[in-house]
Design a protein around this motif. Sequence first.
Motif, PDB file in Angstrom:
ATOM      1  N   PHE A 163       0.847  -1.197   0.000  1.00  0.00           N
ATOM      2  CA  PHE A 163       0.000   0.000   0.000  1.00  0.00           C
ATOM      3  C   PHE A 163       0.882   1.245   0.000  1.00  0.00           C
ATOM      4  O   PHE A 163       2.084   1.144   0.224  1.00  0.00           O
ATOM      5  N   SER A 164       0.257   2.402  -0.237  1.00  0.00           N
ATOM      6  CA  SER A 164       0.967   3.672  -0.134  1.00  0.00           C
ATOM      7  C   SER A 164       0.687   4.263   1.233  1.00  0.00           C
ATOM      8  O   SER A 164      -0.318   3.918   1.871  1.00  0.00           O
ATOM      9  N   ILE A 165       1.573   5.161   1.660  1.00  0.00           N
ATOM     10  CA  ILE A 165       1.349   5.768   2.979  1.00  0.00           C
ATOM     11  C   ILE A 165       1.322   7.298   2.807  1.00  0.00           C
ATOM     12  O   ILE A 165       0.587   7.787   1.952  1.00  0.00           O
ATOM     13  N   HIS A 166       2.106   8.027   3.558  1.00  0.00           N
ATOM     14  CA  HIS A 166       2.035   9.495   3.559  1.00  0.00           C
ATOM     15  C   HIS A 166       2.763  10.119   2.362  1.00  0.00           C
ATOM     16  O   HIS A 166       3.665   9.514   1.801  1.00  0.00           O
ATOM     17  N   PRO A 167       2.405  11.361   2.026  1.00  0.00           N
ATOM     18  CA  PRO A 167       3.154  12.078   0.988  1.00  0.00           C
ATOM     19  C   PRO A 167       4.519  12.522   1.511  1.00  0.00           C
ATOM     20  O   PRO A 167       4.669  12.799   2.710  1.00  0.00           O
ATOM     21  N   GLU A 168       5.491  12.569   0.627  1.00  0.00           N
ATOM     22  CA  GLU A 168       6.832  13.034   1.004  1.00  0.00           C
ATOM     23  C   GLU A 168       7.226  14.168   0.060  1.00  0.00           C
ATOM     24  O   GLU A 168       6.998  14.082  -1.147  1.00  0.00           O
ATOM     25  N   LEU A 169       7.834  15.200   0.615  1.00  0.00           N
ATOM     26  CA  LEU A 169       8.255  16.339  -0.209  1.00  0.00           C
ATOM     27  C   LEU A 169       9.769  16.423  -0.267  1.00  0.00           C
ATOM     28  O   LEU A 169      10.454  16.164   0.744  1.00  0.00           O
ATOM     29  N   VAL A 170      10.267  16.776  -1.435  1.00  0.00           N
ATOM     30  CA  VAL A 170      11.699  17.020  -1.583  1.00  0.00           C
ATOM     31  C   VAL A 170      11.974  18.323  -0.828  1.00  0.00           C
ATOM     32  O   VAL A 170      11.515  19.391  -1.228  1.00  0.00           O
ATOM     33  N   THR A 171      12.670  18.187   0.292  1.00  0.00           N
ATOM     34  CA  THR A 171      12.846  19.300   1.222  1.00  0.00           C
ATOM     35  C   THR A 171      14.312  19.712   1.233  1.00  0.00           C
ATOM     36  O   THR A 171      15.181  18.870   1.506  1.00  0.00           O
ATOM     37  N   ILE A 172      14.559  20.972   0.904  1.00  0.00           N
ATOM     38  CA  ILE A 172      15.942  21.466   0.926  1.00  0.00           C
ATOM     39  C   ILE A 172      16.037  22.451   2.084  1.00  0.00           C
ATOM     40  O   ILE A 172      15.356  23.480   2.098  1.00  0.00           O
ATOM     41  N   VAL A 173      16.855  22.092   3.059  1.00  0.00           N
ATOM     42  CA  VAL A 173      17.037  22.919   4.252  1.00  0.00           C
ATOM     43  C   VAL A 173      18.399  23.594   4.122  1.00  0.00           C
ATOM     44  O   VAL A 173      19.403  22.917   3.873  1.00  0.00           O
ATOM     45  N   ALA A 174      18.438  24.923   4.271  1.00  0.00           N
ATOM     46  CA  ALA A 174      19.695  25.654   4.091  1.00  0.00           C
ATOM     47  C   ALA A 174      19.967  26.571   5.283  1.00  0.00           C
ATOM     48  O   ALA A 174      19.034  26.997   5.980  1.00  0.00           O
ATOM     49  N   ALA A 175      21.244  26.863   5.490  1.00  0.00           N
ATOM     50  CA  ALA A 175      21.622  27.820   6.528  1.00  0.00           C
ATOM     51  C   ALA A 175      21.264  29.210   6.031  1.00  0.00           C
ATOM     52  O   ALA A 175      21.675  29.608   4.928  1.00  0.00           O
ATOM     53  N   ALA A 176      20.481  29.962   6.821  1.00  0.00           N
ATOM     54  CA  ALA A 176      20.010  31.279   6.377  1.00  0.00           C
ATOM     55  C   ALA A 176      21.179  32.222   6.079  1.00  0.00           C
ATOM     56  O   ALA A 176      21.099  33.045   5.158  1.00  0.00           O
ATOM     57  N   ASP A 177      22.312  32.049   6.789  1.00  0.00           N
ATOM     58  CA  ASP A 177      23.460  32.950   6.566  1.00  0.00           C
ATOM     59  C   ASP A 177      24.113  32.741   5.197  1.00  0.00           C
ATOM     60  O   ASP A 177      24.963  33.523   4.782  1.00  0.00           O
ATOM     61  N   LYS A 178      23.728  31.686   4.482  1.00  0.00           N
ATOM     62  CA  LYS A 178      24.293  31.420   3.150  1.00  0.00           C
ATOM     63  C   LYS A 178      23.432  32.017   2.033  1.00  0.00           C
ATOM     64  O   LYS A 178      23.775  31.927   0.849  1.00  0.00           O
ATOM     65  N   ASN A 179      22.286  32.573   2.412  1.00  0.00           N
ATOM     66  CA  ASN A 179      21.420  33.255   1.457  1.00  0.00           C
ATOM     67  C   ASN A 179      21.032  32.375   0.257  1.00  0.00           C
ATOM     68  O   ASN A 179      21.151  32.782  -0.895  1.00  0.00           O
TER      69      ASN A 179
END
Length: 323
Positions: A114-130
């Motif tokens: 079966f299928s379960i939850h949706p997954e998102l391609v998540t890019i987390v970045a350091a804010a100081d790197k703009n």
Amino acid sequence: MKNLLYIALALTIAVTMVPVNGFAAQRYVTIGTGGVTGVYYPTGGAIAKMVNQKRKEYNLRATVESTGGSVFNVNAVMTGDLEFGIVQSDRQYQAYHGTADWEGKPQTKLRAVFSIHPELVTIVAAADKNIKTVADLKGKVVNIGNPGSGQRGNAIDLFEAAGIDYNKDLQAEGLKAAESAGMLQDGRIDAFFYTVGHPNGSVKEAVAGARKVNFVAVPADITDKLVKKFPYYAKGDIPVEMYPGVANTTDVPTFGVKATLVTNADVPDDIVYAITKEVFENFEDFKKLHPAYAHLTKKQMLEGMSAPIHPGAMKYYKEAGLM
Ligand code: GLU
């Protein structure tokens, strides 16, 4: 009437005595998941919990293993090292059809449950790197994911669609998702990819640190390209209200897949039936086990499967009138 009751009682005792007498040994199955701070690990735990409530009836005990993620899980299910694995829907498709990591080697014994939850391609970045958008990742140190993970392929597809050579234009790292938040906080990476359900522990850990972080947007022209080219990608937005303290103030556009449960055609029908049945029959209890399942419906759990459905699961879907 009384006699009938005694006969029924005797029969019940006889049936339940069988395992005690050792005629039927306890059967064990293992579900491969992901890093302990992701959603796969608690999802494996939730599935195991559902079926283990009836472990005497099914003579079955499910356990959970933390692994490197989707690609590892597909391969371990194919070799028989694991009976079940949680894998991204794109990985299920690629493995069954023999593309990407399985180029020219279709995994014909892969079966969907079966299928379960949706997954998102998540890019987390350091804010100081703009780093506001995908193009800003150029020249940065980016964890695109360990080779056994699902996210690595999504990062590679994204860079290709954006015209970025991840081997030359940035410093790509291959670390496990569970290490990402700490590495970002320690200043050893500038950003990381994680294809994951929300909310999840890794992203929370990254957001909770002293170094401020933001999610990186994927521009619409790139998601358009990806959704057009690959049947398993869909657009989606990262809900920022789930991560208080993140620098973004509005939901962040990206693309995603679905988490799915897979098995091997060789796994006995009654085992797959038991797991399917217990998750579906205890659906409301199951949904309470992780906030990433908040909007899940039974109907959605039958979408996003590209390998053939295992006959044990199909037996339940037919019985329940779901298919
Ligand atoms: N989607 C990730 C992978 O396939 C795992 C996410 C999670 O553990 O929740 O590797």
